[in-house]
Write an enzyme that holds these catalytic residues in place. Structure first.
Site, PDB file in Angstrom:
ATOM      1  N   HIS A  81      23.860  11.970  64.707  1.00 19.35           N
ATOM      2  CA  HIS A  81      24.214  13.094  65.513  1.00 19.35           C
ATOM      3  C   HIS A  81      23.055  14.319  65.323  1.00 19.35           C
ATOM      4  O   HIS A  81      22.407  14.716  66.528  1.00 19.35           O
ATOM      5  CB  HIS A  81      25.419  13.691  65.077  1.00 19.35           C
ATOM      6  CG  HIS A  81      25.972  14.912  66.189  1.00 19.35           C
ATOM      7  ND1 HIS A  81      26.162  14.361  67.594  1.00 19.35           N
ATOM      8  CD2 HIS A  81      26.175  16.198  66.128  1.00 19.35           C
ATOM      9  CE1 HIS A  81      26.346  15.643  68.246  1.00 19.35           C
ATOM     10  NE2 HIS A  81      26.591  16.605  67.148  1.00 19.35           N
ATOM     11  N   ASP A  92      26.763   8.110  67.509  1.00 19.49           N
ATOM     12  CA  ASP A  92      25.854   8.931  66.754  1.00 19.49           C
ATOM     13  C   ASP A  92      26.622   9.216  65.421  1.00 19.49           C
ATOM     14  O   ASP A  92      25.787  10.130  64.649  1.00 19.49           O
ATOM     15  CB  ASP A  92      25.193   9.912  67.354  1.00 19.49           C
ATOM     16  CG  ASP A  92      26.131  10.979  67.648  1.00 19.49           C
ATOM     17  OD1 ASP A  92      27.410  11.107  67.134  1.00 19.49           O
ATOM     18  OD2 ASP A  92      25.800  12.061  68.700  1.00 19.49           O
ATOM     19  N   SER A 119      24.219  18.737  71.101  1.00 20.27           N
ATOM     20  CA  SER A 119      25.619  18.729  70.972  1.00 20.27           C
ATOM     21  C   SER A 119      26.495  19.702  71.771  1.00 20.27           C
ATOM     22  O   SER A 119      26.355  19.602  73.032  1.00 20.27           O
ATOM     23  CB  SER A 119      25.587  18.966  69.526  1.00 20.27           C
ATOM     24  OG  SER A 119      26.961  18.788  68.945  1.00 20.27           O
TER      25      SER A 119
END
Length: 540
Positions: free
Chosen positions: A418, A393, A186
């Site tokens: 995610h 996601d 991320s």
């Protein structure tokens, strides 16, 4: 009651088992794991007595400690550099925020609340990946390390980048001078990209490969817009009752440069421009009311968010403090975007990109409805938004995650959520292959299957002035997901043939070839493929 609860937690921690390595592979290159936003344990250190306590993440007194110790203000004049480097500092002037370095940095990014026993999976971060990599032969402190950081700060905050440089050097030395594989998740990918751009010499010296997972390279438009207006919950479901309230989180994130740096990139050519949409009631020149849907692209949406948060305040220690959209941070974030746009991967480093797909992901955000239009923009923080979604996601659109702007060795889309993508076995198989921990030359990470040669036979001979070559080759295609490679529809083999002839310029150069491929039905995850070919040419 609180004392009893703490005793129970302590007892459960003592009986918990820590995964032990089954074996250690000394040939592996070191790995450094870098988390995203809210992916590091944070501790508050009292500057007067030196005592520390975990404030992110915790279950006992979570919201109170979060508000008193972690709530912050961005100070653009902070720092010794000129222009000033800007720092988000806690409202409590006697508190410094630090990241624990236990277990070579892995403790801070493993299980974010080690005290939580029931429903602990919701605070797993790199936990499953760490357990898996230890099974592959990685060893904590020798070939496996973590880098936690104060995720409130900018991704180019000098103190964070200095710590990252020191971490790279420490990992390099601890592993005996081996170059490092970085695995970021991320926002960690944005931090690594900033470092690579601003300190390319150090990056090239210590890094071998960089694998980015679910990185919002061009932002997370829908998620960040609603986060700035409404806040966000760290976990979903019943577990969120034990964590920070959405409102408390909102007041922190408004002052975090890292969040602003995740806004949609305005210079990126989106397939569909992210919008902030609002149903509003308007009156024409005759005084008649009409309900219309107003749409604001990125630059204009900033003005709407600014107006919506113009009266936002918090009560801290009896004082009312304004917390509007911070225009200083917004300016800083735009400068970060300019820096990121200039990043290049050094020629000696290989870059890989894994991104999430197959989930509805917020892209544009809509407030109000035709039946209940928005009458006052300052009410937006109290209105539940609706989303126009795209593939991704669930947080980062695939379009953004794929657009890294770098020279990539491979980009692979993996179905997954995610944060949950860090637990996907498909991702584990890809990482194991790229890290050379599987020693399987036949695995294909793009399609997630193994093509295994099982037979090969080639015969050449001459017959009546002709050169004849016959070939037979067999493979087994092995896949975890049996639906990926099974192209059979009726249980019968699929046969395909092709014939090629080359007339040539004269009789001595004529040639013909014929090939047949037979694909048999899949059985127990294996699919047999057979190739038969023969070529004939005039013997010169």
């Amino acid at each position: 009651m609180a004392v009893l609860m703490e005793d129970i937690v302590l007892w459960l921690k003592l009986i918990r088992k820590t995964p032990q390595p089954s074996y250690v592979d000394p040939s592996l290159d070191p790995v450094l794991l870098v988390p995203g936003i809210a992916g590091s344990i944070l501790k508050a250190v009292d500057t007067e007595n030196g005592k520390d306590e975990r404030i992110w993440v915790r279950i006992i007194g979570a919201d109170y400690k979060f508000r008193t110790k972690l709530w912050s203000r961005f100070d653009p004049s902070t720092g010794l550099l000129w222009p000033a480097d800007g720092k988000t500092v806690s409202l409590d002037q006697n508190t410094n925020i630090m990241v624990p370095e236990d277990r070579s940095g892995l403790y801070a990014i493993d299980v974010l609340d080690p005290d939580l026993i029931i429903g602990q999976e919701c605070v797993y971060y790199f936990h499953d990946m760490i357990v898996e990599m230890i099974k592959w032969g990685f060893q904590e402190g020798k070939t496996l390390f973590g880098f936690g950081y104060d995720f409130r700060q900018s991704n180019r905050f000098p103190e964070t980048l200095e710590r990252f440089a020191a971490k790279l050097e420490a990992v390099y030395n601890a592993s005996g001078g081996k170059k490092i594989n970085i695995i970021s998740h991320s926002m960690g990918g944005i931090l690594v990209k900033c470092f690579m751009c601003l300190h390319s010499d150090i990056f090239e010296k210590y890094v071998k490969n960089w694998i980015a997972i679910a990185a919002p390279f061009q932002g997370a438009p829908g998620y960040i817009t609603s986060t700035l207006l409404n806040g966000t919950s760290f976990v979903d479901g019943w577990e969120q009752n034990f964590f920070i309230s959405k409102w408390s989180m909102h007041q922190l994130l408004i002052e975090c440069p890292s969040v602003y740096e995740l806004m949609a990139c305005q210079k990126f050519h989106w397939q569909h421009i992210p919008l902030l949409e609002i149903w509003r009631e308007k009156q024409d020149d005759d005084g008649n009311s009409h309900i219309i849907l107003e749409s604001y692209p990125q630059e204009e949406s900033r003005k709407i968010i600014k107006e919506a948060l113009s009266s936002n305040t918090v009560n801290y220690d009896g004082k009312i403090m304004p917390l509007p959209l911070n225009m200083e941070i917004l300016k800083w974030a735009d400068e970060t975007r300019e820096i990121l746009s200039q990043a290049k991967v050094p020629s000696s480093v290989k870059f890989f990109n894994i991104y999430g797909i197959n989930l509805e992901t917020p892209h544009s955000v809509c407030y109000g409805s035709e039946d209940t239009p928005v009458t006052d923009l300052e009410q937006l923080p109290f209105i539940q938004p609706k989303y126009v979604c795209v593939d991704g996601d669930g947080t980062v659109p695939a379009e953004s995650a794929k657009a890294d702007g770098l020279n990539a060795e491979a980009r692979v889309g993996v179905p997954g959520e995610h944060r949950g993508i860090l637990c996907e076995h498909h991702v584990f198989r890809i990482l194991k292959h790229w890290l050379k921990a599987d020693h399987d030359p036949y695995y294909n990470p793009i399609n997630d299957y193994v093509i295994l040669p099982t037979a090969f036979e080639m015969v050449r001979y001459k017959e009546e002035g002709l050169q004849v070559t016959s070939l037979k080759e067999d493979w087994e295609i092995i896949s975890e997901d049996q639906s990926d490679t099974n192209i059979m529809t009726d249980g019968n083999p699929v046969v395909s043939s092709i014939s090629i002839s080359h007339p040539g310029d004269d009789q001595s150069s004529r040639a013909e070839a014929h090939a047949t491929v037979i694909v048999y039905p899949q059985n127990e995850g294996k699919q047999h493929v057979e190739l038969k070919a023969v070529s004939v040419c005039v013997d010169a």
